[in-house]
Design a protein around this motif. Structure first.
Motif, PDB file in Angstrom:
ATOM      1  N   LEU A  23     -57.695  84.840  11.184  1.00  0.00           N
ATOM      2  CA  LEU A  23     -58.862  83.989  10.900  1.00  0.00           C
ATOM      3  C   LEU A  23     -58.682  83.249   9.581  1.00  0.00           C
ATOM      4  O   LEU A  23     -59.021  82.063   9.467  1.00  0.00           O
ATOM      5  CB  LEU A  23     -60.132  84.834  10.865  1.00  0.00           C
ATOM      6  CG  LEU A  23     -60.514  85.562  12.149  1.00  0.00           C
ATOM      7  CD1 LEU A  23     -61.721  86.463  11.914  1.00  0.00           C
ATOM      8  CD2 LEU A  23     -60.791  84.579  13.272  1.00  0.00           C
ATOM      9  N   HIS A  59     -68.460  89.335  14.031  1.00  0.00           N
ATOM     10  CA  HIS A  59     -68.862  88.686  12.786  1.00  0.00           C
ATOM     11  C   HIS A  59     -67.707  88.797  11.796  1.00  0.00           C
ATOM     12  O   HIS A  59     -66.911  89.728  11.868  1.00  0.00           O
ATOM     13  CB  HIS A  59     -70.099  89.359  12.189  1.00  0.00           C
ATOM     14  CG  HIS A  59     -71.261  89.414  13.126  1.00  0.00           C
ATOM     15  ND1 HIS A  59     -72.103  88.353  13.320  1.00  0.00           N
ATOM     16  CD2 HIS A  59     -71.690  90.400  13.952  1.00  0.00           C
ATOM     17  CE1 HIS A  59     -73.011  88.684  14.216  1.00  0.00           C
ATOM     18  NE2 HIS A  59     -72.785  89.925  14.622  1.00  0.00           N
ATOM     19  N   ARG A  83     -70.695  76.254   9.304  1.00  0.00           N
ATOM     20  CA  ARG A  83     -69.969  77.401   9.870  1.00  0.00           C
ATOM     21  C   ARG A  83     -69.875  77.362  11.391  1.00  0.00           C
ATOM     22  O   ARG A  83     -68.888  77.812  11.960  1.00  0.00           O
ATOM     23  CB  ARG A  83     -70.563  78.716   9.385  1.00  0.00           C
ATOM     24  CG  ARG A  83     -71.947  79.005   9.877  1.00  0.00           C
ATOM     25  CD  ARG A  83     -72.461  80.249   9.231  1.00  0.00           C
ATOM     26  NE  ARG A  83     -73.780  80.571   9.775  1.00  0.00           N
ATOM     27  CZ  ARG A  83     -74.566  81.457   9.278  1.00  0.00           C
ATOM     28  NH1 ARG A  83     -74.197  82.141   8.217  1.00  0.00           N
ATOM     29  NH2 ARG A  83     -75.733  81.692   9.825  1.00  0.00           N
ATOM     30  N   ARG A  87     -66.411  77.378  13.269  1.00  0.00           N
ATOM     31  CA  ARG A  87     -66.193  78.387  14.302  1.00  0.00           C
ATOM     32  C   ARG A  87     -65.687  77.749  15.599  1.00  0.00           C
ATOM     33  O   ARG A  87     -64.789  78.276  16.256  1.00  0.00           O
ATOM     34  CB  ARG A  87     -67.490  79.144  14.556  1.00  0.00           C
ATOM     35  CG  ARG A  87     -67.381  80.209  15.603  1.00  0.00           C
ATOM     36  CD  ARG A  87     -68.726  80.877  15.833  1.00  0.00           C
ATOM     37  NE  ARG A  87     -68.586  81.949  16.775  1.00  0.00           N
ATOM     38  CZ  ARG A  87     -69.505  82.288  17.636  1.00  0.00           C
ATOM     39  NH1 ARG A  87     -70.661  81.643  17.672  1.00  0.00           N
ATOM     40  NH2 ARG A  87     -69.316  83.279  18.471  1.00  0.00           N
ATOM     41  N   GLY A  91     -62.113  78.463  17.257  1.00  0.00           N
ATOM     42  CA  GLY A  91     -62.033  79.009  18.608  1.00  0.00           C
ATOM     43  C   GLY A  91     -60.952  78.358  19.456  1.00  0.00           C
ATOM     44  O   GLY A  91     -60.396  78.980  20.355  1.00  0.00           O
ATOM     45  N   THR A  99     -64.887  84.540  19.436  1.00  0.00           N
ATOM     46  CA  THR A  99     -64.696  83.897  18.137  1.00  0.00           C
ATOM     47  C   THR A  99     -65.821  84.389  17.244  1.00  0.00           C
ATOM     48  O   THR A  99     -66.994  84.192  17.561  1.00  0.00           O
ATOM     49  CB  THR A  99     -64.748  82.358  18.254  1.00  0.00           C
ATOM     50  OG1 THR A  99     -63.763  81.945  19.198  1.00  0.00           O
ATOM     51  CG2 THR A  99     -64.467  81.704  16.928  1.00  0.00           C
ATOM     52  N   ASP A 101     -68.697  85.052  14.468  1.00  0.00           N
ATOM     53  CA  ASP A 101     -69.656  84.276  13.690  1.00  0.00           C
ATOM     54  C   ASP A 101     -69.255  84.425  12.225  1.00  0.00           C
ATOM     55  O   ASP A 101     -68.984  85.532  11.758  1.00  0.00           O
ATOM     56  CB  ASP A 101     -71.068  84.816  13.918  1.00  0.00           C
ATOM     57  CG  ASP A 101     -72.121  84.006  13.206  1.00  0.00           C
ATOM     58  OD1 ASP A 101     -71.961  82.770  13.121  1.00  0.00           O
ATOM     59  OD2 ASP A 101     -73.097  84.594  12.709  1.00  0.00           O
ATOM     60  N   LEU A 102     -69.195  83.313  11.510  1.00  0.00           N
ATOM     61  CA  LEU A 102     -68.689  83.326  10.139  1.00  0.00           C
ATOM     62  C   LEU A 102     -69.820  83.336   9.123  1.00  0.00           C
ATOM     63  O   LEU A 102     -70.858  82.710   9.327  1.00  0.00           O
ATOM     64  CB  LEU A 102     -67.815  82.089   9.897  1.00  0.00           C
ATOM     65  CG  LEU A 102     -66.637  81.895  10.851  1.00  0.00           C
ATOM     66  CD1 LEU A 102     -65.970  80.559  10.577  1.00  0.00           C
ATOM     67  CD2 LEU A 102     -65.652  83.033  10.726  1.00  0.00           C
TER      68      LEU A 102
END
Length: 140
Positions: A23, A59, A83, A87, A91, A99, A101-102
């Motif tokens: 990531l 997350h 974000r 994201r 993805g 994917t 959640d940031l």
């Protein structure tokens, strides 16, 4: 009779570390390419220092710092505003079941390291270190 339950510590599994690095590289690439268009991010280099995914990988906490540490709160706010967009781009770049959640947050480790460095260079600490040197060298 008590059951043997695993203690909850804050260490990450090998998979979490591996996914975190995946990531981190993806987010860094998105930021380097300049895919996020925001006035707060224009001309700002952002260093993504670490990504910590949750145990379920849904997350992820993204620790980052703008180069020089200036306007960090504005940069972090801008990243959090975008974000969902980040994201979506991420993805398409990674192959995970979900994917995550940031959530972007400022990495304060640089500020803490600088604070410790300042303390170590202070005259008071230097005086104490010089006073200890003769004591250490006496038993040779």
């Amino acid at each position: 009779m008590p059951r043997n339950r695993p203690t909850r510590d804050h260490t990450q599994s090998h998979r979490q570390l591996r996914v975190g690095e995946l990531l981190r590289h993806a987010i860094s690439e998105i930021l380097v390419r300049g895919d996020v268009r925001d006035p707060e991010l224009a001309g700002v280099s952002v260093t993504v220092t670490q990504v910590k995914p949750s145990p379920d990988m849904r997350h992820a906490m993204v620790f980052c710092e703008p180069l020089g540490g200036k306007n960090a709160s504005k940069v972090i706010d801008a990243l959090n505003r975008h974000r969902g967009f980040i994201r979506g781009l991420m993805g398409r770049m990674i192959t995970l079941k979900f994917t995550p959640d940031l959530r972007f947050t400022e990495d304060r480790s640089f500020a803490e390291a600088e604070k410790i460095e300042t303390i170590l260079k202070s005259p008071r600490v230097q005086r104490d270190l010089k006073a200890r040197d003769p004591e250490e060298g006496g038993d040779g």
